[in-house]
Design an enzyme around this catalytic site. Sequence first.
Site, mmCIF file in Angstrom:
data_model
loop_
_atom_site.group_PDB
_atom_site.id
_atom_site.type_symbol
_atom_site.label_atom_id
_atom_site.label_comp_id
_atom_site.label_asym_id
_atom_site.label_seq_id
_atom_site.Cartn_x
_atom_site.Cartn_y
_atom_site.Cartn_z
ATOM 1 N N ARG A 254 1.571 4.311 10.565
ATOM 2 C CA ARG A 254 2.464 4.450 9.408
ATOM 3 C C ARG A 254 2.045 5.678 8.616
ATOM 4 O O ARG A 254 1.083 5.634 7.875
ATOM 5 C CB ARG A 254 2.379 3.178 8.548
ATOM 6 C CG ARG A 254 3.551 2.992 7.596
ATOM 7 C CD ARG A 254 3.284 1.852 6.613
ATOM 8 N NE ARG A 254 2.317 2.253 5.615
ATOM 9 C CZ ARG A 254 1.611 1.410 4.869
ATOM 10 N NH1 ARG A 254 1.752 0.112 5.005
ATOM 11 N NH2 ARG A 254 0.754 1.879 3.978
ATOM 12 N N HIS A 258 3.838 2.139 2.324
ATOM 13 C CA HIS A 258 4.591 1.007 2.874
ATOM 14 C C HIS A 258 6.065 1.108 2.495
ATOM 15 O O HIS A 258 6.953 1.031 3.342
ATOM 16 C CB HIS A 258 4.000 -0.313 2.354
ATOM 17 C CG HIS A 258 4.863 -1.490 2.620
ATOM 18 N ND1 HIS A 258 5.092 -1.969 3.897
ATOM 19 C CD2 HIS A 258 5.582 -2.280 1.801
ATOM 20 C CE1 HIS A 258 5.910 -3.006 3.822
ATOM 21 N NE2 HIS A 258 6.226 -3.211 2.570
ATOM 22 N N TYR A 267 -5.654 2.176 -0.774
ATOM 23 C CA TYR A 267 -6.378 1.382 0.228
ATOM 24 C C TYR A 267 -6.619 2.103 1.556
ATOM 25 O O TYR A 267 -7.443 1.678 2.345
ATOM 26 C CB TYR A 267 -5.634 0.062 0.491
ATOM 27 C CG TYR A 267 -4.169 0.247 0.829
ATOM 28 C CD1 TYR A 267 -3.777 0.633 2.108
ATOM 29 C CD2 TYR A 267 -3.175 0.048 -0.131
ATOM 30 C CE1 TYR A 267 -2.442 0.819 2.417
ATOM 31 C CE2 TYR A 267 -1.834 0.230 0.166
ATOM 32 C CZ TYR A 267 -1.472 0.608 1.432
ATOM 33 O OH TYR A 267 -0.154 0.799 1.739
HETATM 34 C C1 TPP Z 1 7.642 -13.895 4.244
HETATM 35 C C2 TPP Z 1 7.320 -12.625 3.567
HETATM 36 N N1 TPP Z 1 6.127 -12.485 2.977
HETATM 37 C C3 TPP Z 1 5.822 -11.324 2.335
HETATM 38 C C4 TPP Z 1 6.712 -10.290 2.274
HETATM 39 C C5 TPP Z 1 6.353 -8.992 1.547
HETATM 40 N N2 TPP Z 1 6.174 -7.928 2.522
HETATM 41 C C6 TPP Z 1 7.178 -7.097 2.849
HETATM 42 S S1 TPP Z 1 6.763 -6.051 4.068
HETATM 43 C C7 TPP Z 1 5.208 -6.680 4.181
HETATM 44 C C8 TPP Z 1 4.252 -6.125 5.184
HETATM 45 C C9 TPP Z 1 4.805 -6.141 6.571
HETATM 46 O O1 TPP Z 1 3.920 -5.518 7.444
HETATM 47 P P1 TPP Z 1 4.319 -5.313 8.969
HETATM 48 O O2 TPP Z 1 4.878 -6.571 9.508
HETATM 49 O O3 TPP Z 1 3.134 -4.743 9.657
HETATM 50 O O4 TPP Z 1 5.489 -4.252 8.955
HETATM 51 P P2 TPP Z 1 5.445 -2.760 8.421
HETATM 52 O O5 TPP Z 1 5.919 -2.816 7.012
HETATM 53 O O6 TPP Z 1 4.045 -2.276 8.540
HETATM 54 O O7 TPP Z 1 6.375 -1.997 9.268
HETATM 55 C C10 TPP Z 1 5.027 -7.694 3.258
HETATM 56 C C11 TPP Z 1 3.771 -8.443 3.059
HETATM 57 C C12 TPP Z 1 7.959 -10.497 2.899
HETATM 58 N N3 TPP Z 1 8.924 -9.565 2.880
HETATM 59 N N4 TPP Z 1 8.228 -11.656 3.547
#
Ligand code: TPP
Lengths: 357, 357, 326, 326
Positions: A254, A258, A267
């Site tokens: 990434r 985020h 971080y």
């Molecule tokens: C059930 C749920 N918990 C928390 C969140 C908040 N949240 C949004 S994206 C994210 C991280 C996702 O990481 P990843 O699956 O690795 O995808 P990336 O964003 O790195 O592409 C979080 C914790 C959410 N959208 N849904």
Amino acid sequence: MKIIARFEISYYQILNETSEIVGTLPSFAKDNEHLLRLYRIMVLNRVFDTKAIALQRTGRLGTYPSSLGQEAVFTGIGDAMLKNDILVPYYRDYAAMWMRGIPLSDILLFWGGDERGNLQGGEDLPFSVPVGSQGLHAAGIATALKIRQEKRAVLTTCGEGATSQGDFYEALNIAGIWKLPIVFVINNNQWAISVPRSQQTAAATLAQKAIAAGFQGEQVDGNDVLAVRERVDVALTKAREENIPTLLEMICYRQCDHTTADEATRYEPKGVRDLEWKKEPIMRLRRYLENLKIWNQILEEQLQKECTAEVEKAVQAYLATKPAPASDMIDYLYAKLPHTLFEQREQIKQVGDQCHG
Amino acid sequence: MKIIARFEISYYQILNETSEIVGTLPSFAKDNEHLLRLYRIMVLNRVFDTKAIALQRTGRLGTYPSSLGQEAVFTGIGDAMLKNDILVPYYRDYAAMWMRGIPLSDILLFWGGDERGNLQGGEDLPFSVPVGSQGLHAAGIATALKIRQEKRAVLTTCGEGATSQGDFYEALNIAGIWKLPIVFVINNNQWAISVPRSQQTAAATLAQKAIAAGFQGEQVDGNDVLAVRERVDVALTKAREENIPTLLEMICYRQCDHTTADEATRYEPKGVRDLEWKKEPIMRLRRYLENLKIWNQILEEQLQKECTAEVEKAVQAYLATKPAPASDMIDYLYAKLPHTLFEQREQIKQVGDQCHG
Amino acid sequence: MAEITLVEAINQALAYEMQADPDVILLGEDIGKDGGVFRATVGLLEKFGEERVRDTPLAESMIAGLAIGMAMQGLKPVAEFQFMGFTYPALDQIINHAARMRNRTRGRLSCPLVFRAPFGCGIHAPEHHSESTEAIYAHIPGLRVVIPSSPQRAYGLLLSAIRDPDPVIFLEPARLYRWAKQEVPDDGKGLPLDRAFILQSGEDVTLISWGAMIKETLSAAQKLKKDGISVEIIDVATIKPLDKQTLLTSIEKTGRCIIIHEAARTGGVGEHISAELAEQALFFLKAPIIRLTGYDTIVPYAKLENYYLPKEQQIIDAVQRVLEFA
Amino acid sequence: MAEITLVEAINQALAYEMQADPDVILLGEDIGKDGGVFRATVGLLEKFGEERVRDTPLAESMIAGLAIGMAMQGLKPVAEFQFMGFTYPALDQIINHAARMRNRTRGRLSCPLVFRAPFGCGIHAPEHHSESTEAIYAHIPGLRVVIPSSPQRAYGLLLSAIRDPDPVIFLEPARLYRWAKQEVPDDGKGLPLDRAFILQSGEDVTLISWGAMIKETLSAAQKLKKDGISVEIIDVATIKPLDKQTLLTSIEKTGRCIIIHEAARTGGVGEHISAELAEQALFFLKAPIIRLTGYDTIVPYAKLENYYLPKEQQIIDAVQRVLEFA
Ligand SMILES: Cc1ncc(C[n+]2csc(CCOP(=O)(O)OP(=O)(O)O)c2C)c(N)n1
Ligand SMILES: Cc1ncc(C[n+]2csc(CCOP(=O)(O)OP(=O)(O)O)c2C)c(N)n1
Ligand SMILES: [Mg+2]
Ligand SMILES: [Mg+2]
């Protein structure tokens, strides 16, 4: 004691970090037009991202998740899927989505806070915001396709963070038992917001999560659009033709916060990003195209201009979109509004009229 | 393409179907007293089951889940655990529970429909009725033990059906990442009510589900109390000493209806049960003890008598238990009853008094 | 003393209690280095270390189940969910276990834990980031549900929530996280978890609210005052158990009552208050109890979000309406 | 025509609609060979085959998520949960997706599906088998919540639920599964999903109930009749959307209203009805609206279960109490 089961996880790469071919070249990759198309999409993806972030910074878009550095994953997916396959995406997937026909302006509309951004897409799903929940929808859709004996596949994506959710595992498990025509793609970009890959699971690879469900998982260099495109294609074909599910883990990084609401500097260890940037997918393919003598600086500048223009057009369309009537918020809740909600609908209309007026 | 990870699943057996030693004899198994103790517990388990079913059939007990044919699993667990380890059981585990100090009469009290059946147990948990949810509690408990640097382990059990729940997987996953002192035991009795093992997952073994979480899983002959006891002991020791989690899949067969509310004849193919019965754990150990010349028909009859008497005593204690006051239903809801519930508590008391009076 | 925001008050309460009680452990997604997506836990990892400030993998049922296990071992976990809309995967663990363990074991085991989550709309976030489903939790026996609406109450109520021997759902109005600042003495004093707070005394109408709608309620009251209308404002704060007595006393005085909440109307906690009050105050009431609430629909995305929330003007209108009853 | 039980009527409706509409697909735990733990799906596997009667692995979120995916493809899944207490792992899928897909896509995709679950106590089952948390579902915009209380209504309402273009939570009172039998013509006629049913007309008091408490309500009415008291009994049947008009009309006539439900009092659907009626009928009411409900605690195991449920005598007493108001 005896060994009763053995498993292996493979890693696929075709175009390595220094743009050399290290695997068998699939036939699509022998078609220069095809390579150029993949390149153009990735560049468009990046130009779009840059613009979207700028819009957000100037208050004209809501929170937005860039896909910087991950363009090969979504481009490879979008390219390998057939029109009548079904995509069940997550929020960084818009490259695949627009390759499947969703206008760039709809993507902006969505992130601008307008449900009408989800209006197009045929049988594809809109993003699922609750992380990890969409794999089961994909499995349900695949079940329907299989019941009807249609030779179509479902492809669903998520981040590596999403693989920690029970729903993710339940989706793999049912795909295995019911032999569903489905491909699970993990965009392993090493971060789930601030949580690093190493704290998400102790599994050496995410691909091996498929072992728990009794089918094949594999790792793919997610910075290598050729490998991505090829392995997705192989998996989709197995799904369509033989009802065999596959899990693909795409390894990338990434190269961005985020979302626009995040500050990765809080971080992310210093230096890592730069190191990883050496592997990024666009320059990698560009060097290869240049080596093939089918790309050069002039073409690049022209492409950049085209992409900027295309994105600009989408931005204009987005910004010119008339606001939806307030009553939209209740008019699509049910096929037919229950009588209990007539009065509320009236109130909503009034509030809307007052505020607009 | 290159192989980047390899995994193996092992199967453990010490005492085979025909009561021959086929593995390395662990030291506990060289102690005849120990062998006899294991045997006695398994027999008690079976006598208890028979009696509990009889009580249910005559209206003196609620729905009851027998553990017929699965006695080795729970006995081996109960025997391997140390007193200050913590058990997070599921509903067929009462052999392990009573080995850890819960009176037989409490088990009856629970299935008779009285919460006071859960009153004893120290830090162990009562059964979790929602299938699959307890693994996370075990992980939370293990986290606490680890934070406090106590050299204790947590052992949690479930059926193979439970492994389909997202919570099961989430528990494995966190145990892997946080390196928790925990042992997961799956009682794979081939059925989840009417759903056969083959429809629960496409994974060749349930043990391999641990691969998804990055730690070791193994299969154990669940009809072989020696293997069960040994592998549980090894896993517990790893947990206590090194904070290494393990998943153990015990292979056995549900030689009974799911519960007294079930009729397995509706779905179980004819003949399978009899075939499986040849492997059942009690006769297997008995033959071995007889071969060792430390068991015979007279001792057997005596043991049966003792077990019957012990169970009978528990039944009497259970049946003699005075009903709890109706207000119990609200008195333990909070540490201190909120004022909002004073009036309801009064009403409950009145209803209770009326009905009792 | 510097004035701080509601989210800073949360952070102050967490820090205070972690210092005072080594059994307090935080867990959740991104609560460590990142300090939480709203920065509620910022600095705590640095102060208390990785054992006590634990980033979890992305799994809400896991967070709840872990907290339950830890709590049964005598720890006092304070778990953060990133948004209320992401608490639903944890509902099974919360309803079927956290709320029941003490009762199930007749007091042998218990779950002294806090589940924190931001809630409510108005922050222009994507779908699922705008939930106000506190009614779900308020229906579950064995839980407490607490909602602060000022920095001081956030601090005092959170301290009491952590100290409470039973599970507490602690819902933080995201829209107020950085709204009004207050001085919040870091004195470790908890506020009671069974009391409503009278924010303003008045004679003509009782306004009952909680969470972010306190904002509009207060400003409506300001305007009404200019028209010579005196309203009493009560912040319910603890939704479960409800401090019915404070509400009843007020209504016996004013004879008129408006309940204002952001959650969907049907099944909202407003119904609980309305039904309880009507049953006991029927013959004091000079006008029907009015509920101003969110609509029975999904909170729209940012573009229409503003039309969803009850408005200050609606409160003013409603007050005028109930005053028309003699 | 033979009389059948409520659970047989469910089976009859499923069979009818599967015959009529090839898109209807059943899924759930043990619904195949076993015919469901309550035998609601018995014989359907044999009649319609494994593609259409699908045993799932043991995972409720999976069941819900699959059903949602299938429904978006135009199938009409009817998913069974074994008990309401085991629906909670599915709540995230139901609240965050099933209820929202149509709205999220502005009508492009939808979820025509039914989630069936037995609910309520009184069958002496273990913990978690006695839930009555219909209020949770009734709070969620985008759902319908339907509860039959007789074989005929079970048949007609289930048919309409399956035919409905939106998600329906269909809750079957386990205590009534094998209670009173009725003739149920297999005519494929649905009953409306937005109407309450007047089971008995009366003048003095309106008794409003649903689900298994209809049993006690009917028998209380029998006894009251002997004392010359005429009650009107309404089976709400569809909890969401509520047929307020039928209830209001009745109360305008009788001026007195008792709501009887088995769910915990606080946050129960009784509050919804009470609040809605009080707001509009305040000045018709001769007495406060009374709610007879389950207690705000966890339904006890079998031994104390009987003390939990509202009793016939309590209904009779409450009627007498409201009649004391002039
Ligand atoms: C059930 C749920 N918990 C928390 C969140 C908040 N949240 C949004 S994206 C994210 C991280 C996702 O990481 P990843 O699956 O690795 O995808 P990336 O964003 O790195 O592409 C979080 C914790 C959410 N959208 N849904
Ligand atoms: C969450 C949940 N869903 C459904 C049930 C109903 N149920 C009780 S036991 C059981 C089967 C469990 O099978 P398995 O895990 O293999 O354990 P076994 O009973 O075979 O020992 C089911 C479906 C439940 N108790 N909890
Ligand atoms: Mg990621
Ligand atoms: Mg089993």
